[in-house]
Each structure stands twice: as C-alpha cells, then as structure tokens.
Design a protein around this motif. Structure first.
Motif, mmCIF file in Angstrom:
data_model
loop_
_atom_site.group_PDB
_atom_site.id
_atom_site.type_symbol
_atom_site.label_atom_id
_atom_site.label_comp_id
_atom_site.label_asym_id
_atom_site.label_seq_id
_atom_site.Cartn_x
_atom_site.Cartn_y
_atom_site.Cartn_z
ATOM 1 N N PHE A 171 21.481 60.169 68.946
ATOM 2 C CA PHE A 171 22.497 59.796 67.854
ATOM 3 C C PHE A 171 23.773 60.504 68.243
ATOM 4 N N ARG A 189 27.865 61.298 67.706
ATOM 5 C CA ARG A 189 28.496 62.048 66.609
ATOM 6 C C ARG A 189 29.888 61.848 66.538
ATOM 7 N N GLN A 228 31.491 55.549 63.175
ATOM 8 C CA GLN A 228 29.986 55.205 63.205
ATOM 9 C C GLN A 228 29.709 54.222 64.235
ATOM 10 N N SER A 261 21.848 56.965 60.844
ATOM 11 C CA SER A 261 22.211 58.176 61.672
ATOM 12 C C SER A 261 21.256 59.436 61.123
#
Length: 294
Positions: free
Chosen positions: A142, A144, A148, A219
């Motif tokens: 993922f 960060r 996005q 997310s």
C-alpha cells in the motif's frame, strides 16, 4: 411533622433501586486483549441488493494499524485480503469464474519505508460458481501519501488456475457475438435480489469489470463491494471482442457510501475482461433513479 416524614419516605421508596450499565461485547473481547495494537472490526451479516452476507463495518479508529503478526479477524487483515480478491478477479474472472475471499489463515504487516506499507497474507479463495476453494499466498504493497495510488499486489493461487470454464465461455461468446440484437439489461439484481438466469453471466462479468475499479480505488482505509448493475448495454464492434457500456453501484463499507461508476469494457474468452474507460459519476441521492449512461 409526622406528615412530612411520611411524604419523604414515599419519595425515597419511589426512587429506590440501582442503575444498570450495558456493556457491549467488544468491551471484553479476547481478541482485543491479545492484540492491543489493532482495532477490532465490528461486522454483521446483511443483504444489499441481492448479495448475502456482505460485511457492514462500524466506525473504527482508522489511524491505528497493526504491525507484525495480524489478528485475522481485525480490519487491517480483512481489508488487505479483499484487495487480493479484486486483483484475482481482474486476472482470472469471467462470466463463469468469480472469486471471493473465503478465509484468512495468517497475516503480517510492516512499514517498508515512510511511503509504503507491506502486507503478507495466506488466504483461501472460493470460486463461487463452481463452489471450489483454493489457498493463495499474497503480498500487498500500500502506498502512502496525499496522492492516491493503487496498491501493488502479487499473488500465487495455483489451485484456482485448474478451473476450466472454456466451453461455457465460448458458448456464451458465440451466442452474443452472432445475435442480431444487442443485449440490454437494468437493475441486476432487482430490489428483491433477483437476477434472471440468462443475465447471471453478465452480472458476473460486471463484477469482474468492477474489480478493476475497486482495486484501483482501494487503500488501507477502504473496503469495497459490488452492489448493483444499474444498466448494461452491449455495443456494436467490428473486432472479436464483445463490448459493453455499464453503470455500476459500488458499496464502500467503511464510509457506507454508494458510489456510481460508468465503465466501458470488452470481453472475449481468449483475452478476458479489458476495461477501456472508467469514470466516477456524481453522487446521487437515495432513491434517485440512475440515468441510462449509453
């Protein structure tokens, strides 16, 4: 004086008793005690537009993430595992092969940099149409930051690759490739959860196409589920692909939002689903009839 005493005694008698306190089941959860670094995910089973047993999540402290070995019943593991589900559908999904998370066996999470967080999972995935289950190992990265970006997924699911649906897919492809009229359908499923049998392959096909959106939008703080196909229309094409314009409704179960998307995608047995365009549509009020997006 005696009358006053009687009145006071009567009042005291009327308010006698002790107050009661109701404690929710999460207050003494064994999972919470065993994993103080993670937040439990409160779930219940419900029905949303024909899909049974989807997960409805109550508010949690989203800024708390578990590190190290994960509690498989808490939201960090579950949300990462659903991302794997979407990823697998983009690779292997078809009108006759639809994959869904069955069980999480093990999970681990760690920060690999200031801008990335890695999850490693061992899960079981169920193929819903043939009702078979296989184990998968997966790694989800993922990103960060303010911008996005989509999670990066790697997964190995050898047992799922053995499922053969070529004959069914070829028959469906030939039927709608040769039809003089073009397919058009609305509200899959309808408000009673019903889908006509001949429309189920296109409900499954739409879920596969929607998986591209759900994977792209996911997310650590989201959990997406397909809710409904508002409308789907087959478009004329001169190549070997069947082409579809589709308006879908996604349920984001953390925020409880219903999000509308318009998709343009193609499908054929050799090439699978290819999403050509995806566009998020403006928010609509509950009960508002979605327009025909063709």
């Amino acid at each position: 004086m005696s009358l006053r005493i009687i009145v006071v005694l009567a009042v005291l008698t009327g308010i006698s008793g002790s107050p009661s306190v109701t404690v929710g089941p999460e207050a003494d959860s064994a999972d919470t005690r065993a994993h103080p670094n993670s937040v439990p995910e409160t779930v219940e089973k419900t029905e949303i537009l024909g899909q049974q047993e989807v997960i409805v999540q109550e508010k949690a402290e989203e800024n708390v993430m578990a590190t190290g070995e994960l509690n498989i019943n808490h939201y960090p593991a579950r949300r990462a595992a659903h991302v794997v589900q979407h990823y697998l559908n983009t690779l292997y999904g078809s009108p006759y092969r639809l994959l869904q998370l069955h069980k999480i066996h093990r999970g681990n999470a760690e920060d690999v940099s200031d801008s990335e967080r890695k999850y490693e999972l061992e899960i079981s995935v169920q193929e819903l149409i043939g009702n078979t289950t296989g184990k998968c190992s997966a790694e989800i990265l993922f990103p960060r930051g303010e911008r996005q970006r989509s999670p990066q997924v790697q997964a190995s699911c050898e047992e799922l690759l053995k499922i053969n649906t070529k004959a069914q897919e070829e028959a469906l492809y030939q039927q709608y490739k040769m039809n003089s009229g073009l397919l058009s359908a609305q509200n899959l499923p309808d408000s009673y959860g019903h889908i006509e049998p001949d429309m189920k392959p296109f409900w499954h096909l739409s879920i596969v196409a929607a998986s591209f959106v759900m994977l792209n939008e996911s997310s650590e703080n989201t959990l997406y589920n397909m809710a409904q196909v508002a409308n789907i229309t087959q478009l004329a094409t001169e190549n070997d692909q069947l082409k579809f314009d589709c308006h879908i409704l996604l349920h984001e179960m953390v925020s409880q939002e219903i999000i509308h998307w318009k998709l343009l995608f193609t499908w054929s047995p050799p090439d699978g689903v290819k999403v050509l365009q995806m566009e998020q549509l403006p928010h609509r009020h509950e009960g508002e009839i979605p327009p025909n997006t063709n």
